[in-house]
Design an enzyme around this catalytic site. Sequence first.
Site, mmCIF file in Angstrom:
data_model
loop_
_atom_site.group_PDB
_atom_site.id
_atom_site.type_symbol
_atom_site.label_atom_id
_atom_site.label_comp_id
_atom_site.label_asym_id
_atom_site.label_seq_id
_atom_site.Cartn_x
_atom_site.Cartn_y
_atom_site.Cartn_z
ATOM 1 N N SER A 45 60.707 10.615 -51.100
ATOM 2 C CA SER A 45 59.665 9.580 -51.188
ATOM 3 C C SER A 45 59.531 9.084 -52.622
ATOM 4 C CB SER A 45 58.346 10.221 -50.744
ATOM 5 O OG SER A 45 57.265 9.405 -51.055
ATOM 6 N N TYR B 274 51.619 17.523 -50.601
ATOM 7 C CA TYR B 274 52.667 16.782 -49.884
ATOM 8 C C TYR B 274 53.763 16.328 -50.856
ATOM 9 C CZ TYR B 274 55.190 12.893 -47.870
ATOM 10 O OH TYR B 274 56.209 12.048 -47.484
ATOM 11 N N LYS C 67 58.046 17.391 -51.491
ATOM 12 C CA LYS C 67 59.236 16.525 -51.631
ATOM 13 C C LYS C 67 60.004 16.890 -52.902
ATOM 14 C CE LYS C 67 58.653 14.285 -47.835
ATOM 15 N NZ LYS C 67 59.471 14.667 -46.663
HETATM 16 P P1 NAD Z 1 56.229 10.972 -38.509
HETATM 17 O O1 NAD Z 1 55.086 11.903 -38.588
HETATM 18 O O2 NAD Z 1 56.087 9.762 -37.655
HETATM 19 O O3 NAD Z 1 57.545 11.752 -38.057
HETATM 20 C C1 NAD Z 1 57.762 13.099 -38.354
HETATM 21 C C2 NAD Z 1 58.098 13.804 -37.058
HETATM 22 O O4 NAD Z 1 58.371 15.170 -37.327
HETATM 23 C C3 NAD Z 1 56.962 13.761 -36.036
HETATM 24 O O5 NAD Z 1 57.480 13.299 -34.798
HETATM 25 C C4 NAD Z 1 56.493 15.214 -35.939
HETATM 26 O O6 NAD Z 1 56.052 15.528 -34.636
HETATM 27 C C5 NAD Z 1 57.743 15.962 -36.326
HETATM 28 N N1 NAD Z 1 57.553 17.274 -36.931
HETATM 29 C C6 NAD Z 1 56.745 17.608 -37.978
HETATM 30 N N2 NAD Z 1 56.878 18.912 -38.257
HETATM 31 C C7 NAD Z 1 57.803 19.411 -37.398
HETATM 32 C C8 NAD Z 1 58.382 20.682 -37.195
HETATM 33 N N3 NAD Z 1 58.033 21.740 -37.942
HETATM 34 N N4 NAD Z 1 59.307 20.825 -36.235
HETATM 35 C C9 NAD Z 1 59.661 19.786 -35.451
HETATM 36 N N5 NAD Z 1 59.157 18.559 -35.594
HETATM 37 C C10 NAD Z 1 58.237 18.375 -36.556
HETATM 38 O O7 NAD Z 1 56.588 10.558 -40.013
HETATM 39 P P2 NAD Z 1 57.565 9.419 -40.557
HETATM 40 O O8 NAD Z 1 56.731 8.365 -41.191
HETATM 41 O O9 NAD Z 1 58.563 9.047 -39.541
HETATM 42 O O10 NAD Z 1 58.249 10.216 -41.749
HETATM 43 C C11 NAD Z 1 59.503 10.838 -41.606
HETATM 44 C C12 NAD Z 1 59.881 11.494 -42.912
HETATM 45 O O11 NAD Z 1 59.904 10.527 -43.951
HETATM 46 C C13 NAD Z 1 58.906 12.583 -43.360
HETATM 47 O O12 NAD Z 1 59.662 13.619 -43.958
HETATM 48 C C14 NAD Z 1 58.066 11.881 -44.406
HETATM 49 O O13 NAD Z 1 57.542 12.773 -45.342
HETATM 50 C C15 NAD Z 1 59.091 10.958 -45.026
HETATM 51 N N6 NAD Z 1 58.510 9.777 -45.669
HETATM 52 C C16 NAD Z 1 57.675 8.967 -44.945
HETATM 53 C C17 NAD Z 1 57.106 7.867 -45.565
HETATM 54 C C18 NAD Z 1 56.131 6.983 -44.816
HETATM 55 O O14 NAD Z 1 55.352 6.276 -45.464
HETATM 56 N N7 NAD Z 1 56.143 6.947 -43.486
HETATM 57 C C19 NAD Z 1 57.413 7.553 -46.900
HETATM 58 C C20 NAD Z 1 58.289 8.402 -47.589
HETATM 59 C C21 NAD Z 1 58.830 9.524 -46.970
HETATM 60 C C1 WQD Z 2 49.339 1.014 -49.647
HETATM 61 C C2 WQD Z 2 48.363 0.153 -50.425
HETATM 62 C C3 WQD Z 2 46.253 1.194 -50.924
HETATM 63 C C4 WQD Z 2 44.846 1.449 -46.810
HETATM 64 C C5 WQD Z 2 51.497 6.608 -49.188
HETATM 65 C C6 WQD Z 2 51.844 7.978 -49.725
HETATM 66 C C7 WQD Z 2 53.221 7.995 -50.291
HETATM 67 C C8 WQD Z 2 54.245 7.485 -49.264
HETATM 68 C C9 WQD Z 2 53.819 6.165 -48.695
HETATM 69 C C10 WQD Z 2 55.167 9.323 -48.014
HETATM 70 C C11 WQD Z 2 47.630 0.922 -51.520
HETATM 71 C C12 WQD Z 2 46.077 -0.008 -50.024
HETATM 72 C C13 WQD Z 2 45.610 1.186 -47.922
HETATM 73 C C14 WQD Z 2 43.638 0.733 -46.635
HETATM 74 C C15 WQD Z 2 44.061 -0.455 -48.670
HETATM 75 N N1 WQD Z 2 54.355 8.346 -48.142
HETATM 76 N N2 WQD Z 2 45.225 0.251 -48.852
HETATM 77 N N3 WQD Z 2 43.291 -0.209 -47.566
HETATM 78 O O1 WQD Z 2 49.348 4.832 -50.962
HETATM 79 O O2 WQD Z 2 51.471 3.532 -51.307
HETATM 80 O O3 WQD Z 2 51.584 5.697 -50.249
HETATM 81 O O4 WQD Z 2 52.475 6.244 -48.212
HETATM 82 O O5 WQD Z 2 55.926 9.800 -48.788
HETATM 83 O O6 WQD Z 2 53.499 9.312 -50.640
HETATM 84 O O7 WQD Z 2 50.904 8.292 -50.748
HETATM 85 O O8 WQD Z 2 50.555 3.797 -48.991
HETATM 86 O O9 WQD Z 2 49.862 2.526 -47.019
HETATM 87 O O10 WQD Z 2 48.309 4.290 -47.961
HETATM 88 O O11 WQD Z 2 48.652 2.184 -49.207
HETATM 89 O O12 WQD Z 2 43.719 -1.324 -49.491
HETATM 90 O O13 WQD Z 2 42.884 0.931 -45.659
HETATM 91 O O14 WQD Z 2 47.348 -0.315 -49.545
HETATM 92 O O15 WQD Z 2 45.252 1.246 -51.884
HETATM 93 O O16 WQD Z 2 47.499 0.058 -52.593
HETATM 94 P P1 WQD Z 2 50.666 4.465 -50.470
HETATM 95 P P2 WQD Z 2 49.326 3.244 -48.198
#
Ligand code: NAD
Ligand code: WQD
Length: 347
Positions: free
Chosen positions: A130, A155, A159
């Site tokens: 991330s 969290y 990572k």
């Molecule tokens: P998500 O929660 O939709 O998907 C994760 C899936 O993993 C879920 O279906 C959950 O049920 C499953 N899961 C969690 N723990 C588990 C376990 N121990 N065993 C089996 N299944 C398990 O999340 P996402 O948004 O699709 O994110 C996927 C990956 O990408 C995650 O590692 C997350 O940290 C990373 N990521 C997400 C974002 C984001 O903003 N969505 C940003 C950066 C990184």
């Molecule tokens: C985006 C922007 C808020 C909600 C998070 C995790 C990061 C990564 C991505 C996994 C920000 C603004 C949001 C609302 C708002 N995930 N906002 N009103 O904060 O960039 O990152 O998700 O790795 O680790 O921290 O994403 O979608 O929460 O916010 O104004 O109700 O929207 O302030 O500027 P963020 P977000």
Amino acid sequence: MSNQKGRILVTGGTGYIGSHTVVELQNAGYSVVIIDNLSNSNADVIDGIERITGIRPDFVEADCTDFDALKKLFADYPDIKGIINFAASKAVGESMTKPILYYRNNLNTLLNLLDLMGENDVKGIVFSSSCTVYGEPDVNPVTEKSPIKKATSPYGNTKQISEEIITDAIYAGAPYKSVILRYFNPVGAHPSAEIGELPNGVPQNLIPYVTQAAIGIRKELSVFGNDYNTRDGSCIRDYINVVDLAKAHVVAVERMLEDKSEEKIEIFNLGTGDGVSVLELLESFERATGVKVPRKIVGRRAGDIEKVWADPTYANEVLGWKAETPIDDTMRSAWAWQCRLRERGIM
Ligand code: NAD
Ligand code: WQD
């Protein structure tokens, strides 16, 4: 069914990014087995994947922290060539109150997979990292060489630690490769509206909140701050279309399996290269859909980064991958997904 390109294990494959990636893997000719414990997703997602691709991925409902269950999975599927590890707990706020759960889930999942990969002749693992590892960057856009800042949440720390675990294992001579992908802000849904993001409870992330406010589930969106040092005072992020993001995983898998990687471990930023403010994103949503988002400006959210966006040049040049979907199309896809959830009576 084993497709010609071999089998990929997708952990967390019924989740948001995982499900879109399974679609792209199957479209590219891979066969897929998903493992998910459904802690943050629903098994109906498999139907959506099948409706899009015409292929039903194999699905094992189990927990990746359960070593014996994972061991059985590898015994049942001896043809797994690569892994994409999405499975993790991902709510930043929740990780502040339940740190042990986050360390246990995210780290034990990875450790179990690495142990079993070595024993089962798996060639490589793609890991979901991330942009959170960059914290509040001193300079934007951020490249893969930008400094890693001390994590501000358990969290985010999982990572950083996960990246270090993979790096240490590979430097110690582990018999596999890895591609670490640092996602910026994944948004939108599949254009078919068959799959998308399904947040649990009140959404913490911007786009699910926007679509829920637009459809009337939430009274109004709170815009967290308009006094930042940015062009319109709201925070800036790099919003990357989830299908574009999914496609990068197919390229990463191919790179590992076809021995194209330049190093045994490679790290790529996955973003668009464009910083977009919260207010600009709302303009895009309203322009693309014709639907107004009720909103009010409130104070800053604690812990928010002021501005961060990616320099995706390395991924563009080395992976030959580029984010292509215009932001308005992405907003339209998010809205179509929200409307589909309403049609189905889910939200
Ligand atoms: P998500 O929660 O939709 O998907 C994760 C899936 O993993 C879920 O279906 C959950 O049920 C499953 N899961 C969690 N723990 C588990 C376990 N121990 N065993 C089996 N299944 C398990 O999340 P996402 O948004 O699709 O994110 C996927 C990956 O990408 C995650 O590692 C997350 O940290 C990373 N990521 C997400 C974002 C984001 O903003 N969505 C940003 C950066 C990184
Ligand atoms: C985006 C922007 C808020 C909600 C998070 C995790 C990061 C990564 C991505 C996994 C920000 C603004 C949001 C609302 C708002 N995930 N906002 N009103 O904060 O960039 O990152 O998700 O790795 O680790 O921290 O994403 O979608 O929460 O916010 O104004 O109700 O929207 O302030 O500027 P963020 P977000």
